[in-house]
Enzyme design. Structure first.
Site, PDB file in Angstrom:
ATOM      1  N   GLY A 124       1.993  -7.157  -5.482  1.00 36.93           N
ATOM      2  CA  GLY A 124       2.078  -8.103  -6.290  1.00 36.93           C
ATOM      3  C   GLY A 124       1.240  -9.236  -6.480  1.00 36.93           C
ATOM      4  O   GLY A 124       1.419 -10.233  -7.052  1.00 36.93           O
ATOM      5  N   LEU A 127      -3.857  -6.820  -7.147  1.00 30.43           N
ATOM      6  CA  LEU A 127      -4.867  -6.059  -6.523  1.00 30.43           C
ATOM      7  C   LEU A 127      -4.786  -4.712  -6.887  1.00 30.43           C
ATOM      8  O   LEU A 127      -5.233  -3.637  -5.993  1.00 30.43           O
ATOM      9  CB  LEU A 127      -5.024  -6.510  -5.033  1.00 30.43           C
ATOM     10  CG  LEU A 127      -5.358  -7.903  -4.512  1.00 30.43           C
ATOM     11  CD1 LEU A 127      -5.581  -7.966  -3.122  1.00 30.43           C
ATOM     12  CD2 LEU A 127      -6.473  -8.487  -5.285  1.00 30.43           C
ATOM     13  N   SER A 128      -3.819  -4.273  -7.664  1.00 35.10           N
ATOM     14  CA  SER A 128      -3.479  -2.922  -8.043  1.00 35.10           C
ATOM     15  C   SER A 128      -3.211  -1.733  -7.184  1.00 35.10           C
ATOM     16  O   SER A 128      -3.719  -0.684  -6.760  1.00 35.10           O
ATOM     17  CB  SER A 128      -4.902  -2.259  -8.930  1.00 35.10           C
ATOM     18  OG  SER A 128      -5.080  -3.167  -9.927  1.00 35.10           O
ATOM     19  N   ASP A 173      -7.991  -0.578 -13.474  1.00 34.73           N
ATOM     20  CA  ASP A 173      -7.475  -0.270 -12.229  1.00 34.73           C
ATOM     21  C   ASP A 173      -7.716   0.810 -11.567  1.00 34.73           C
ATOM     22  O   ASP A 173      -8.065   1.191 -10.456  1.00 34.73           O
ATOM     23  CB  ASP A 173      -5.965  -0.688 -12.243  1.00 34.73           C
ATOM     24  CG  ASP A 173      -5.576  -2.207 -12.588  1.00 34.73           C
ATOM     25  OD1 ASP A 173      -6.458  -2.984 -12.862  1.00 34.73           O
ATOM     26  OD2 ASP A 173      -4.419  -2.514 -12.781  1.00 34.73           O
TER      27      ASP A 173
END
Length: 388
Positions: A124, A127-128, A173
């Protein structure tokens, strides 16, 4: 730091299944140095994989059922590969289900696996972690069963898996997670998927993320609204300059010449998009020269644009950046990600990190009553096999 995670994951696998894993996979999260909100505007992004990872341990189990254990959640699930893949109420499992669905759609032959995984990517924080989960699991299946899947296709399949889950993400990402290289950023052309690496030697500076620890509910509706406003902006530009097909073909002066033909909001969004695309190009030039001071200046400019023109920042993020901008040891800072919360990415002179962390954390708590989360990151390799 990752050695502890890797050893824990392998030990948990051995305890759970009574055997040594056949493959251990490391799949990283990512940062984006510059190039925000322009992936859907035919622009460029400049991400990098980081040294925060998900570690997976795998073995073939010679059945048609896969058993997957999420160590950190204390949860597990089984999936029969012969059955139709469906979404589950247990959200984390859907990213893995989505990968299995992609493999089946594309006709790859594979069987059941036993798999455990654990992560040190903060969930959350933008940072993927979901891309790392998709790409790491997919990479493990590829390696176990000798599947012929090119790296770029791994990223595209990971993206498709996330779309299946219901999140309409861009390619950045998954691309970063798969294609990352240590001390390199990746300039990705979001229109063609062409990419190139640039040196990211921050030798005198540390990359530190300050997580605002807030998430404002505006995110989804505002994101959709910004996309619509950009579409309206480029439509006006095309009407007046027929040779232009997207913001990347457009000059700042051309946008300014059409200010009276756009609403105030559409002009501001369009103006930001054109300037941000240019900033990514300038950032690459600065990196190639080892000019980290110019890169930092561009990061500050990006934050100002995201806050004032694109209007996706918030009081907490602005406070962090405004405070850091006054400190000579901070050469660059900006919000990273969709906005309305999440992290700032910051370049801080080595030797000054602890002082700044302490001062900012205290000021942030005094201002908002919220604890600041802090992550030190290094640019690292993409998804890979672990060899002891």
């Amino acid at each position: 730091m990752n050695d502890i995670l890797i050893n824990k994951t392998i030990a948990f696998f051995e305890k759970s299944f009574g055997s040594t894993p056949q493959k251990t996979v490391l799949s990283p999260g990512r940062i984006n140095i510059i190039g925000e909100h322009i992936d859907y505007n035919d622009g460029y992004v400049l991400p990098a994989a980081i040294d925060k990872i998900i570690c997976f341990a795998f073995e073939k189990n010679n059945t048609n059922t896969s058993k997957i254990i999420a160590i950190d959640l204390g949860e597990e699930f089984e999936i029969d590969l012969a059955e139709e893949v469906k979404l589950s109420d247990k959200v984390w499992t859907n990213y893995i289900r989505g990968v299995i669905n992609q493999l089946k759609i594309k006709g790859f032959e594979f069987e059941g696996v036993n798999c455990v995984f654990s992560s040190n990517i903060p969930v959350g924080s933008g940072l993927s972690s979901s891309a790392a989960l998709e790409c790491g699991f997919l990479f493990g299946i590829k390696e176990l069963f000798g599947l012929d899947i090119k790296p770029v296709d791994l990223a595209l399949m990971g993206q498709s898996a996330e779309h299946w889950v219901g999140i309409n993400c861009g390619i950045m990402d998954q691309f970063s997670s798969v294609m990352g290289k240590e001390d390199k950023v990746i300039k990705i052309d979001c229109r063609t998927l062409e990419y190139e690496y640039h040196d990211a030697n921050f030798s005198d500076y540390s990359l530190i993320l300050f997580d605002s620890n807030v998430k404002h509910s505006l995110m989804t509706s505002a994101y959709n609204e910004r996309r619509q406003q950009c579409e309206e902006g480029i439509a006006t530009i095309k009407k007046n300059y027929p040779k232009i097909t997207s913001f990347r073909d457009c000059t700042e002066n051309q946008v300014i010449s059409l200010k009276d033909k756009m609403s105030k909001e559409v002009f501001k969004r369009s103006h930001f998009a054109v300037k941000e695309i240019k900033r990514v190009i300038l950032a690459c030039e600065a990196l190639d020269k080892g000019d980290i001071l110019t890169l930092g200046k561009l990061m500050f400019e990006t934050h100002e644009g995201l806050s004032e023109d694109y209007e996706v920042s918030c009081a907490e993020l602005d406070m962090i950046v405004d405070t850091l901008k006054k400190d000579e040891a901070v050469i660059g800072s900006r919000m990273m990600g969709g906005g309305f919360g999440g992290c700032t990415i910051n370049l801080i002179k080595k030797g000054q990190e602890e002082r700044i962390k302490k001062q900012l954390s205290a000021l942030y708590f005094d201002t908002f009553g919220i604890e600041l989360k802090i992550y030190d990151v290094k640019i690292s390799n993409g998804t890979s096999l672990y060899t002891a």
